[in-house]
Design a protein around this motif. Sequence first.
Motif, PDB file in Angstrom:
ATOM      1  N   THR A   1      64.952  28.068  -2.859  1.00  0.00           N
ATOM      2  CA  THR A   1      66.288  28.430  -2.358  1.00  0.00           C
ATOM      3  C   THR A   1      67.365  27.661  -3.110  1.00  0.00           C
ATOM      4  OG1 THR A   1      65.346  28.885  -0.183  1.00  0.00           O
ATOM      5  CG2 THR A   1      67.721  28.578  -0.290  1.00  0.00           C
ATOM      6  N   SER A   2      67.147  26.377  -3.348  1.00  0.00           N
ATOM      7  CA  SER A   2      68.107  25.574  -4.100  1.00  0.00           C
ATOM      8  C   SER A   2      68.248  26.085  -5.526  1.00  0.00           C
ATOM      9  CB  SER A   2      67.681  24.102  -4.128  1.00  0.00           C
ATOM     10  OG  SER A   2      67.694  23.565  -2.843  1.00  0.00           O
TER      11      SER A   2
ATOM     12  N   ARG B   1      67.730  29.160  -6.583  1.00  0.00           N
ATOM     13  CA  ARG B   1      68.455  30.435  -6.563  1.00  0.00           C
ATOM     14  C   ARG B   1      69.948  30.228  -6.353  1.00  0.00           C
ATOM     15  NH1 ARG B   1      65.931  35.423  -7.328  1.00  0.00           N
ATOM     16  NH2 ARG B   1      68.080  36.018  -6.968  1.00  0.00           N
ATOM     17  N   ARG B   2      70.301  29.331  -5.463  1.00  0.00           N
ATOM     18  CA  ARG B   2      71.730  29.062  -5.235  1.00  0.00           C
ATOM     19  C   ARG B   2      72.391  28.529  -6.499  1.00  0.00           C
ATOM     20  NH1 ARG B   2      71.066  26.102   0.519  1.00  0.00           N
ATOM     21  NH2 ARG B   2      70.833  27.987   1.784  1.00  0.00           N
TER      22      ARG B   2
ATOM     23  N   ASP C   1      72.515  31.364  -9.198  1.00  0.00           N
ATOM     24  CA  ASP C   1      73.554  32.352  -8.881  1.00  0.00           C
ATOM     25  C   ASP C   1      74.944  31.782  -9.099  1.00  0.00           C
ATOM     26  OD1 ASP C   1      71.634  34.210  -8.275  1.00  0.00           O
ATOM     27  OD2 ASP C   1      71.795  33.960  -6.097  1.00  0.00           O
TER      28      ASP C   1
END
Length: 129
Positions: A70-71, A73-74, A77
């Motif tokens: 998740t980190s 991907r953030r 992005d």
Amino acid sequence: MGDTPADFLEFAHARSDQLFRTACLLTGDRHLAEDLVQETLAKMYRSWRRIDRSQAPVAYAHTVLVRTFTSYRRLHDALRHTSDAFAAHRRPVAAHRTQPALGPLNRRSRSGFPAERRPGRPAAAAGLS
């Protein structure tokens, strides 16, 4: 399992395939999944002494894996959006504006610059005609 590095290695060998399969499902990319598993195991190794082995370290490893993904991907992005915004506002620099600045450099110093930006090189030779 105890608190020693040998205990962590035992855990890592036993569970890395399972973590890799989960990472492949998350990422869809084998190479990114390998990096994600390595990062997860590195984070677990740093906190191995504090992990309560009676509370299922496998579940903890999966939590670390998902949060690391998740980190990633953030960050990915955010960087993509930032670079897109930067590209929309950026003006290209003309080659003729950089050539006078490179003129006083000696040959060895100029060799680090792309051929099409080197002073004294005709446009046809640089592929710019």
